[in-house]
Design a protein around this motif. Structure first.
Motif, PDB file in Angstrom:
ATOM      1  N   ILE A 113       0.831  -1.144  -0.049  1.00 66.00           N
ATOM      2  CA  ILE A 113      -0.087   0.037  -0.091  1.00 66.00           C
ATOM      3  C   ILE A 113       0.870   1.211   0.028  1.00 66.00           C
ATOM      4  O   ILE A 113       1.938   1.583   0.956  1.00 66.00           O
ATOM      5  N   GLY A 114       0.672   2.117  -0.947  1.00 64.20           N
ATOM      6  CA  GLY A 114       1.616   2.996  -1.119  1.00 64.20           C
ATOM      7  C   GLY A 114       1.421   4.214  -0.202  1.00 64.20           C
ATOM      8  O   GLY A 114       0.393   4.462   0.434  1.00 64.20           O
ATOM      9  N   SER A 115       2.502   5.015   0.196  1.00 65.10           N
ATOM     10  CA  SER A 115       2.195   5.989   1.090  1.00 65.10           C
ATOM     11  C   SER A 115       1.791   7.195   0.394  1.00 65.10           C
ATOM     12  O   SER A 115       2.464   7.619  -0.594  1.00 65.10           O
TER      13      SER A 115
ATOM     14  N   ASN B 103       3.701  -5.173   7.278  1.00 62.70           N
ATOM     15  CA  ASN B 103       4.990  -4.366   7.719  1.00 62.70           C
ATOM     16  C   ASN B 103       4.702  -3.177   7.339  1.00 62.70           C
ATOM     17  O   ASN B 103       4.852  -3.019   6.108  1.00 62.70           O
ATOM     18  N   ASN B 104       5.248  -2.051   8.327  1.00 64.68           N
ATOM     19  CA  ASN B 104       5.238  -0.806   7.943  1.00 64.68           C
ATOM     20  C   ASN B 104       6.709  -0.626   7.510  1.00 64.68           C
ATOM     21  O   ASN B 104       7.725  -0.460   8.375  1.00 64.68           O
ATOM     22  N   LEU B 105       6.822  -0.039   6.146  1.00 67.73           N
ATOM     23  CA  LEU B 105       8.240   0.140   5.735  1.00 67.73           C
ATOM     24  C   LEU B 105       8.386   1.656   5.831  1.00 67.73           C
ATOM     25  O   LEU B 105       9.726   2.217   5.437  1.00 67.73           O
ATOM     26  N   GLY B 106       7.672   2.421   6.094  1.00 66.92           N
ATOM     27  CA  GLY B 106       7.460   3.919   5.966  1.00 66.92           C
ATOM     28  C   GLY B 106       8.401   4.565   7.127  1.00 66.92           C
ATOM     29  O   GLY B 106       8.390   3.985   7.934  1.00 66.92           O
ATOM     30  N   GLY B 107       9.015   5.530   6.886  1.00 70.66           N
ATOM     31  CA  GLY B 107       9.778   6.354   7.928  1.00 70.66           C
ATOM     32  C   GLY B 107       8.815   7.361   8.262  1.00 70.66           C
ATOM     33  O   GLY B 107       7.830   7.222   8.780  1.00 70.66           O
ATOM     34  N   THR B 108       9.448   8.583   8.550  1.00 70.07           N
ATOM     35  CA  THR B 108       8.654   9.833   8.875  1.00 70.07           C
ATOM     36  C   THR B 108       7.559  10.395   7.892  1.00 70.07           C
ATOM     37  O   THR B 108       6.753  10.872   8.597  1.00 70.07           O
ATOM     38  N   MET B 109       7.852  10.035   6.723  1.00 72.18           N
ATOM     39  CA  MET B 109       6.691  10.412   5.867  1.00 72.18           C
ATOM     40  C   MET B 109       5.868   9.439   5.159  1.00 72.18           C
ATOM     41  O   MET B 109       6.099   8.654   4.631  1.00 72.18           O
TER      42      MET B 109
ATOM     43  N   THR C 166       4.197   3.202   4.072  1.00 70.65           N
ATOM     44  CA  THR C 166       4.376   2.206   3.250  1.00 70.65           C
ATOM     45  C   THR C 166       3.918   0.642   3.908  1.00 70.65           C
ATOM     46  O   THR C 166       5.125   0.198   4.530  1.00 70.65           O
TER      47      THR C 166
ATOM     48  N   LEU D 189       3.732  -3.219   3.641  1.00 68.93           N
ATOM     49  CA  LEU D 189       3.843  -4.341   2.719  1.00 68.93           C
ATOM     50  C   LEU D 189       3.049  -5.546   3.468  1.00 68.93           C
ATOM     51  O   LEU D 189       3.511  -5.698   4.562  1.00 68.93           O
TER      52      LEU D 189
END
Lengths: 311, 107
Positions: free
Chosen positions: B27-29, B85-91, B94, B96
């Motif tokens: 799922i895209g950020s 799994n959340n691959l996103g950082g501060t912004m 994302t 998976l």
């Protein structure tokens, strides 16, 4: 040597024009028009200086004089030559006003916002095409590249155009399409992990129908992958980067699995029980988000080594 | 295609273990979507957009996994596991979605 110089002079267009009587007249008329422009510009500048037509010490004559000079020259050229002379007087006035206004009249002028702004305005008056090109094309292009705002605007305009003129595309279908675009998937049918001589099983309990000869212990492998945060920010606008990220994660999974299969084969295992796969985010570092794929399970040796998959 | 998180299939005979099958989706950020979702939380609204997208991503991962199992000649997947799994950082986020299991043929 002298002949060479003479030949070069003959080749010059001004020199050629002065030789011909008709051309000489036109050339003099052009000079006259430029002179008119210069006179009008100087008069404008003097009036502006005399009347103190200025704001925060910056005189409007710096802009008005090149403009009026160019305008007067263009009018004169249209009347006497019926063609443009290129507003040369505006450029000359630009030089005159800058030299007088910034160097002779005010030698102690410091660099501040007003000075910088005036330089931009003066340059804009003297070189309108070049400065406008810079302001419109270069500055806007930088803003567009950083924020992606124009791409979004053009995209929405295009969507609106499609909606109005393409009657076949219904709004509902568009929304569904947009929704499906949010989720990305990647299918790689080429890589067959099950054909490498190790049977990978995810079940927690060992199947009764599989004859296990030996338990070799726990096996674990990992592969670290990273992606830039900048790309992540951009991905809200550009979906292709998200696909790249997915491929990156998928490749990391495959690499970790291959490492594990190598370990198992080296120890004589032909099966892996209770296989678990986890993706852990290790946090951002040096502008990149670092994650790792960890795969673990119990290595076993099945009885039938030749073809473990068929019972 | 039978999907099961159990190790065995009751009253069924497993005739062949084909091995690992997996499927991933992402799922895209989207920073604007995240902002909107945040606003809805404040006004006590439901963040249904996320729920819908997670479901969509899960189905997508299942679909890829099932296709792989079908290609192997399997008619079931056991020991099914799914992780988010959340691959996103501060912004932004994302997420998976990974689904994996053991492809089997049963009778």
């Amino acid at each position: 040597m002298l002949n060479k110089i003479k030949r070069k002079l003959n080749d010059l267009s001004i020199y050629k024009r002065l030789k011909d009587e008709e051309e000489r007249k036109v050339f003099l008329k052009e000079l006259g028009c430029i002179d008119i422009g210069i006179i009008v510009g100087i008069v404008t500048y003097v009036i502006c200086l005399y009347t103190h037509f200025d704001i925060y010490g910056w005189n409007f004559g710096l802009v008005l004089s090149p403009l009026f000079a160019g305008y007067a020259e263009s009018l004169a050229a249209k009347r006497y030559l019926e063609e443009s002379t290129g507003a040369i007087s505006a450029f000359i006035l630009f030089l005159i006003t800058v030299v007088y206004g910034f160097i002779i009249s005010n030698p102690t002028l410091g660099f501040n916002v007003i000075t910088a702004g005036s330089i931009v305005i003066i340059l804009q008056a003297a070189f309108p095409i070049a400065v406008n090109y810079f302001l419109i094309a270069t500055v806007l292009a930088i803003i567009s590249h950083v924020t992606g705002v124009f791409k979004k605007i053009t995209h929405s305009i295009w969507n609106l155009y499609e909606k109005i003129f393409n009657k076949k595309t219904k709004l509902k279908e568009k929304i569904e399409e947009k929704k499906s675009n949010r989720v990305h998937s990647f299918y790689d049918g080429k890589l067959d992990m099950n054909n490498l001589g190790v049977l990978l099983l995810t079940m927690e309990d060992s199947p009764k129908d599989l004859n296990i000869l030996e338990y070799k212990g726990i096996y674990e492998s990992s592969h670290i992958f990273s992606f830039k945060r900048r790309e992540e920010i951009k991905s809200g606008i550009e979906d292709s980067l998200e696909k790249e990220l997915l491929i990156c994660a998928k490749n990391a999974e495959d690499k970790a699995l291959l490492k594990l299969i190598k370990q198992l084969k080296a120890d004589g295992c032909n099966g892996l029980l209770n296989m678990n796969m986890a993706i852990e985010t290790l946090g951002p570092s040096m502008g990149e988000n670092i994650s790792q794929v960890v795969i673990r399970g119990t290595g076993v040796v099945f009885k039938e080594k030749e073809d473990v998959s068929s019972l | 295609m039978l999907l099961s998180s159990t190790s065995t299939l009751e009253n069924k005979t497993i005739v062949k273990y084909h091995g690992l099958v997996n499927g991933e989706s992402l799922i895209g950020s989207n920073i604007y979507k995240d902002l909107f979702s945040g606003v809805r939380d404040v006004v006590a609204g439901r963040t249904s957009t996320y729920a819908e997208e997670l479901e969509s991503a899960r189905n997508e991962a299942f679909q890829i996994m099932e296709n792989k199992a079908k290609e192997l000649g399997a008619n079931g997947i056991i020991g099914l596991k799914i992780s988010y799994n959340n691959l996103g950082g501060t912004m932004g986020n994302t997420i998976l979605v990974t689904a994996y299991g053991t492809a089997v043929s049963y009778e």
